[in-house]
Write an enzyme that holds these catalytic residues in place. Structure first.
Site, PDB file in Angstrom:
ATOM      1  N   ARG A  60      47.337  57.555  14.805  1.00  0.00           N
ATOM      2  CA  ARG A  60      46.795  56.267  14.345  1.00  0.00           C
ATOM      3  C   ARG A  60      47.145  55.982  12.892  1.00  0.00           C
ATOM      4  O   ARG A  60      47.435  54.851  12.514  1.00  0.00           O
ATOM      5  CB  ARG A  60      45.262  56.287  14.474  1.00  0.00           C
ATOM      6  CG  ARG A  60      44.774  55.800  15.783  1.00  0.00           C
ATOM      7  CD  ARG A  60      43.260  55.680  15.815  1.00  0.00           C
ATOM      8  NE  ARG A  60      42.789  55.925  17.169  1.00  0.00           N
ATOM      9  CZ  ARG A  60      42.994  55.115  18.191  1.00  0.00           C
ATOM     10  NH1 ARG A  60      43.652  53.993  18.034  1.00  0.00           N
ATOM     11  NH2 ARG A  60      42.552  55.420  19.389  1.00  0.00           N
ATOM     12  N   ASN A 102      38.219  38.918  13.565  1.00  0.00           N
ATOM     13  CA  ASN A 102      38.476  39.260  14.970  1.00  0.00           C
ATOM     14  C   ASN A 102      37.681  38.325  15.863  1.00  0.00           C
ATOM     15  O   ASN A 102      36.643  37.793  15.451  1.00  0.00           O
ATOM     16  CB  ASN A 102      38.019  40.708  15.221  1.00  0.00           C
ATOM     17  CG  ASN A 102      38.265  41.157  16.648  1.00  0.00           C
ATOM     18  OD1 ASN A 102      39.347  40.951  17.207  1.00  0.00           O
ATOM     19  ND2 ASN A 102      37.257  41.754  17.268  1.00  0.00           N
ATOM     20  N   HIS A 104      35.801  38.329  19.654  1.00  0.00           N
ATOM     21  CA  HIS A 104      35.353  39.229  20.715  1.00  0.00           C
ATOM     22  C   HIS A 104      34.725  38.398  21.831  1.00  0.00           C
ATOM     23  O   HIS A 104      33.929  37.487  21.558  1.00  0.00           O
ATOM     24  CB  HIS A 104      34.331  40.225  20.146  1.00  0.00           C
ATOM     25  CG  HIS A 104      33.838  41.188  21.192  1.00  0.00           C
ATOM     26  ND1 HIS A 104      34.626  42.215  21.658  1.00  0.00           N
ATOM     27  CD2 HIS A 104      32.675  41.244  21.888  1.00  0.00           C
ATOM     28  CE1 HIS A 104      33.945  42.879  22.591  1.00  0.00           C
ATOM     29  NE2 HIS A 104      32.770  42.310  22.750  1.00  0.00           N
ATOM     30  N   ASP A 140      34.080  46.220  16.889  1.00  0.00           N
ATOM     31  CA  ASP A 140      33.255  45.109  17.390  1.00  0.00           C
ATOM     32  C   ASP A 140      31.902  44.996  16.686  1.00  0.00           C
ATOM     33  O   ASP A 140      30.887  44.620  17.285  1.00  0.00           O
ATOM     34  CB  ASP A 140      33.047  45.219  18.915  1.00  0.00           C
ATOM     35  CG  ASP A 140      34.357  45.072  19.670  1.00  0.00           C
ATOM     36  OD1 ASP A 140      35.266  44.419  19.131  1.00  0.00           O
ATOM     37  OD2 ASP A 140      34.469  45.613  20.772  1.00  0.00           O
ATOM     38  N   GLN A 168      35.923  28.450  24.919  1.00  0.00           N
ATOM     39  CA  GLN A 168      35.114  28.452  23.690  1.00  0.00           C
ATOM     40  C   GLN A 168      35.761  29.298  22.590  1.00  0.00           C
ATOM     41  O   GLN A 168      35.678  28.965  21.411  1.00  0.00           O
ATOM     42  CB  GLN A 168      33.700  28.968  23.987  1.00  0.00           C
ATOM     43  CG  GLN A 168      32.916  28.100  24.951  1.00  0.00           C
ATOM     44  CD  GLN A 168      32.845  26.652  24.494  1.00  0.00           C
ATOM     45  OE1 GLN A 168      32.579  26.364  23.341  1.00  0.00           O
ATOM     46  NE2 GLN A 168      33.099  25.735  25.408  1.00  0.00           N
ATOM     47  N   GLU A 169      36.417  30.398  22.994  1.00  0.00           N
ATOM     48  CA  GLU A 169      37.105  31.236  22.000  1.00  0.00           C
ATOM     49  C   GLU A 169      38.099  30.396  21.203  1.00  0.00           C
ATOM     50  O   GLU A 169      38.186  30.483  19.976  1.00  0.00           O
ATOM     51  CB  GLU A 169      37.855  32.386  22.687  1.00  0.00           C
ATOM     52  CG  GLU A 169      36.957  33.448  23.282  1.00  0.00           C
ATOM     53  CD  GLU A 169      37.749  34.655  23.788  1.00  0.00           C
ATOM     54  OE1 GLU A 169      38.719  35.053  23.134  1.00  0.00           O
ATOM     55  OE2 GLU A 169      37.385  35.197  24.851  1.00  0.00           O
TER      56      GLU A 169
END
Ligand code: GAR
Length: 213
Positions: A60, A102, A104, A140, A168-169
């Site tokens: 990572r 972000n 979600h 998140d 809606q996003e």
């Protein structure tokens, strides 16, 4: 205001942003997957693309370093995660704290993680939605900028719910990026977000909603 968008797949949120009438220069769309459908969409809209393939990196940390190098080449004011499905290291997140956001597909802090629509149906909750938030090291979690809520209908299945949430996003993500571009978002010391000139209820859209502009 210069932004970069990070995607992993379809890129419909990215597309909504690229097509929106907002004062933002989208410098590049970066994907961690070379086969992400959104890359083609970005190119067709005249936006530069780049791939930082997570599979080409040992861990990572190495991936995040390569990703940061690609981002920093463009010196963006804002980093937009739009269906970017990689967990980022805390160091990476801290580097962009306050300028990385972000989206979600759930009303956080309920239903973090994956498969939100199936889990919403299984739980029998009556209200679902989506959240735009600043990114913090925990996945998140993070100061909420705007949410949209929709009712969960008796005959909803995962696909119908996902489709209504996605609609809606696209609305709330454009709204959040517009506010950022207009310099109206302030991260308060207590971890909440203030939106200058906007009544608090406008940051909680109910579908069908009033015009939030
Ligand atoms: C969207 O529903 C977004 O909220 C979700 O992935 C989808 C990407 O769609 N993101 C997450 O689950 C992040 N935890 P898109 O590629 O068409 O924008």
């Amino acid at each position: 205001m210069k932004a970069v968008i990070l995607i992993s797949g379809r890129g419909s949120n990215m597309e909504a942003l690229l097509k929106a009438d907002i004062p933002v220069e989208f410098a590049v769309v970066i994907s961690n997957r070379p086969d992400a459908r959104g890359l083609e969409t970005a190119r067709s809209l005249g936006v530069a693309t780049a791939v930082v393939d997570h599979r080409g990196h040992a861990d990572r940390k190495a991936f995040d370093a390569a990703l940061a190098a690609e981002i920093d080449r463009h010196a963006p004011d804002l980093i937009i995660l739009a269906g970017f499905m990689r967990v980022l290291t805390a160091d990476f997140v801290r580097r962009y704290q306050g300028r990385m956001i972000n989206i979600h597909p759930a009303l956080l802090p309920a239903f973090p993680g994956l498969d939100t629509h199936a889990r919403v149906l299984a739980a029998g909750v009556r209200v679902h939605g989506c959240t735009v938030h600043f990114v913090t090291p925990e996945v998140d979690v993070g100061p909420i900028i705007i949410q949209a809520a929709i009712p969960v209908l008796a005959d909803d299945d995962e696909a119908s719910l996902a489709a209504r949430v996605l609609e809606q996003e696209h609305r709330v993500y454009v709204q959040a990026v517009r506010w950022f571009a207009e310099g109206r978002l302030t991260l308060r010391a207590d971890g909440s977000v203030a939106v200058a000139g906007v009544a608090r209820q406008v940051t909680a859209l109910i579908s069908p909603p009033p015009d939030a502009r």
